[in-house]
Enzyme design. Structure first.
Site, mmCIF file in Angstrom:
data_model
loop_
_atom_site.group_PDB
_atom_site.id
_atom_site.type_symbol
_atom_site.label_atom_id
_atom_site.label_comp_id
_atom_site.label_asym_id
_atom_site.label_seq_id
_atom_site.Cartn_x
_atom_site.Cartn_y
_atom_site.Cartn_z
ATOM 1 N N SER A 134 0.858 -1.187 0.000
ATOM 2 C CA SER A 134 0.000 0.000 0.000
ATOM 3 C C SER A 134 0.891 1.232 0.000
ATOM 4 O O SER A 134 2.025 1.189 0.509
ATOM 5 C CB SER A 134 -0.872 0.025 1.261
ATOM 6 O OG SER A 134 -1.508 1.288 1.393
ATOM 7 N N TYR A 187 -1.278 -0.655 10.431
ATOM 8 C CA TYR A 187 -1.554 -1.026 9.036
ATOM 9 C C TYR A 187 -0.382 -0.603 8.140
ATOM 10 O O TYR A 187 0.108 -1.383 7.318
ATOM 11 C CB TYR A 187 -2.854 -0.360 8.576
ATOM 12 C CG TYR A 187 -3.189 -0.587 7.114
ATOM 13 C CD1 TYR A 187 -3.801 -1.762 6.697
ATOM 14 C CD2 TYR A 187 -2.889 0.385 6.148
ATOM 15 C CE1 TYR A 187 -4.101 -1.970 5.350
ATOM 16 C CE2 TYR A 187 -3.187 0.186 4.808
ATOM 17 C CZ TYR A 187 -3.799 -0.987 4.409
ATOM 18 O OH TYR A 187 -4.088 -1.193 3.079
HETATM 19 P P1 NAP Z 1 -12.019 -5.209 0.513
HETATM 20 O O1 NAP Z 1 -12.867 -4.664 -0.565
HETATM 21 O O2 NAP Z 1 -12.347 -4.954 1.947
HETATM 22 O O3 NAP Z 1 -11.852 -6.788 0.282
HETATM 23 C C1 NAP Z 1 -11.085 -7.537 1.169
HETATM 24 C C2 NAP Z 1 -11.022 -8.969 0.686
HETATM 25 O O4 NAP Z 1 -10.139 -9.707 1.557
HETATM 26 C C3 NAP Z 1 -12.349 -9.679 0.737
HETATM 27 O O5 NAP Z 1 -12.406 -10.565 -0.360
HETATM 28 C C4 NAP Z 1 -12.290 -10.453 2.068
HETATM 29 O O6 NAP Z 1 -13.107 -11.623 2.077
HETATM 30 C C5 NAP Z 1 -10.820 -10.839 2.071
HETATM 31 N N1 NAP Z 1 -10.256 -11.130 3.392
HETATM 32 C C6 NAP Z 1 -10.272 -10.382 4.516
HETATM 33 N N2 NAP Z 1 -9.616 -10.999 5.507
HETATM 34 C C7 NAP Z 1 -9.195 -12.191 5.022
HETATM 35 C C8 NAP Z 1 -8.488 -13.289 5.548
HETATM 36 N N3 NAP Z 1 -8.065 -13.299 6.825
HETATM 37 N N4 NAP Z 1 -8.243 -14.356 4.750
HETATM 38 C C9 NAP Z 1 -8.680 -14.385 3.471
HETATM 39 N N5 NAP Z 1 -9.347 -13.359 2.899
HETATM 40 C C10 NAP Z 1 -9.605 -12.291 3.676
HETATM 41 O O7 NAP Z 1 -10.505 -4.683 0.371
HETATM 42 P P2 NAP Z 1 -9.656 -4.065 -0.846
HETATM 43 O O8 NAP Z 1 -9.715 -2.605 -0.750
HETATM 44 O O9 NAP Z 1 -9.970 -4.745 -2.126
HETATM 45 O O10 NAP Z 1 -8.200 -4.456 -0.347
HETATM 46 C C11 NAP Z 1 -7.508 -5.580 -0.816
HETATM 47 C C12 NAP Z 1 -6.040 -5.377 -0.454
HETATM 48 O O11 NAP Z 1 -5.578 -4.138 -0.996
HETATM 49 C C13 NAP Z 1 -5.750 -5.307 1.045
HETATM 50 O O12 NAP Z 1 -4.544 -5.993 1.342
HETATM 51 C C14 NAP Z 1 -5.579 -3.816 1.299
HETATM 52 O O13 NAP Z 1 -4.774 -3.564 2.417
HETATM 53 C C15 NAP Z 1 -4.930 -3.389 0.002
HETATM 54 N N6 NAP Z 1 -5.046 -1.966 -0.303
HETATM 55 C C16 NAP Z 1 -6.272 -1.401 -0.481
HETATM 56 C C17 NAP Z 1 -6.336 -0.037 -0.761
HETATM 57 C C18 NAP Z 1 -7.638 0.683 -0.953
HETATM 58 O O14 NAP Z 1 -7.655 1.927 -0.949
HETATM 59 N N7 NAP Z 1 -8.748 -0.019 -1.123
HETATM 60 C C19 NAP Z 1 -5.149 0.714 -0.849
HETATM 61 C C20 NAP Z 1 -3.935 0.093 -0.668
HETATM 62 C C21 NAP Z 1 -3.890 -1.260 -0.396
HETATM 63 P P3 NAP Z 1 -14.700 -11.572 2.513
HETATM 64 O O15 NAP Z 1 -15.428 -10.884 1.381
HETATM 65 O O16 NAP Z 1 -15.079 -13.001 2.637
HETATM 66 O O17 NAP Z 1 -14.746 -10.779 3.774
#
Ligand code: NAP
Length: 248
Positions: free
Chosen positions: A143, A157
């Site tokens: 991130s 985080y």
């Molecule tokens: P999101 O929409 O909240 O989706 C999270 C996903 O991770 C969901 O599929 C969830 O499954 C799954 N998950 C959560 N805990 C888990 C675990 N312990 N084991 C297996 N799966 C798990 O999040 P996102 O924004 O797409 O983020 C995905 C990644 O990108 C993360 O690592 C986050 O830190 C990173 N990121 C996001 C952003 C942003 O702005 N969105 C920026 C930088 C980095 P369920 O649906 O079953 O709950």
């Protein structure tokens, strides 16, 4: 070339967008999710509609047995694995470190760091040419927080993603001779469900002023970079930390 990939946390957000894009390439996708089976089923249907193949696999990346099982399930369904997107991650209600519950911070490290470590370990075991695998690509999810530090929101985080960067650099050096490329993607503000976990209903709106491109990113825009790293088009890219952050 058609590929078989495993994506952790693929039921929603960036993982789901990556699965859908992989489907348009005709790839086979292990769609891991933690609890949301209905959303995972929607992603499987979308991958198949796009021309790929997919299965949904429940599992928590912070549990060793679950990680082993998700690789097993993907291999059973589609044969050997060519690529892994280690994407699953969590954050929590925003606050200053002095007011943060250690239980919340512990979970962030468990999922984002230990989970990523477990997935990297299993990727090394399955993909390594030295161990009978066919080589491949591991993409870790970091991130922009790794370099911004997330003050007043979630130092834990940001630290967890800094650890992902360090592991990526070491893994690229360790696993290159095994035929495995390892890179990390560092998104900025991306419009997904994850921001709701912060308790700030308009977090994207509050922070978008600091984004040079003037808007939050879309999960599909991150997916483009991930699929590129997983593909043969990135055959000489390893050890890179790639910002997809609108210049932030
Ligand atoms: P999101 O929409 O909240 O989706 C999270 C996903 O991770 C969901 O599929 C969830 O499954 C799954 N998950 C959560 N805990 C888990 C675990 N312990 N084991 C297996 N799966 C798990 O999040 P996102 O924004 O797409 O983020 C995905 C990644 O990108 C993360 O690592 C986050 O830190 C990173 N990121 C996001 C952003 C942003 O702005 N969105 C920026 C930088 C980095 P369920 O649906 O079953 O709950």
């Amino acid at each position: 070339m058609t590929k078989t990939i495993l994506i952790t946390g693929a039921s929603r957000g960036i993982g789901a967008a990556t699965a859908r894009l992989a489907g348009t390439r005709g790839w086979s996708v292990g769609v891991n999710f933690a609890g949301n089976a209905a959303k995972a089923a929607e992603v499987v249907a979308a991958v198949e509609a796009a021309g790929g193949r997919a299965i949904a696999i429940r599992g928590d990346v912070s549990r060793e047995a679950d990680v082993t099982a998700m690789f097993d399930a993907t291999e059973r369904a589609f044969g050997g694995i060519d690529g892994v997107f280690s994407n699953a991650g969590v954050l929590h209600v925003a606050g200053r470190i002095a007011d943060t519950d250690p239980g919340l911070a512990r979970r962030v490290f468990e999922v984002n760091v230990f989970g990523a470590w477990l997935v990297a370990r299993e990727s090394a075991r399955r993909l390594s040419t030295r161990r009978g695998g066919r080589g491949g690509s591991l993409v870790n999810m970091s991130s922009a927080a790794a370099r911004l530090g997330s003050p007043n929101e979630f130092i834990d985080y940001a630290g967890s993603k800094g650890a992902v960067d360090s592991m990526t650099l070491g893994l690229a050096r360790e696993l290159g001779p095994d035929g495995i490329r390892v890179n990390a993607i560092r998104p900025g503000l991306i419009d997904t469900d994850i921001h709701a976990d912060t308790g700030k209903t308009d977090r994207l709106g509050e922070l978008v002023g600091g984004v040079p491109l003037g808007r939050p990113g879309l999960a599909d825009e991150v997916a483009e970079a991930v699929v590129w790293l997983l593909s043969d088009a990135a055959s000489y890219v390893s050890g890179a930390l790639i910002d997809v952050s609108g210049g932030r």
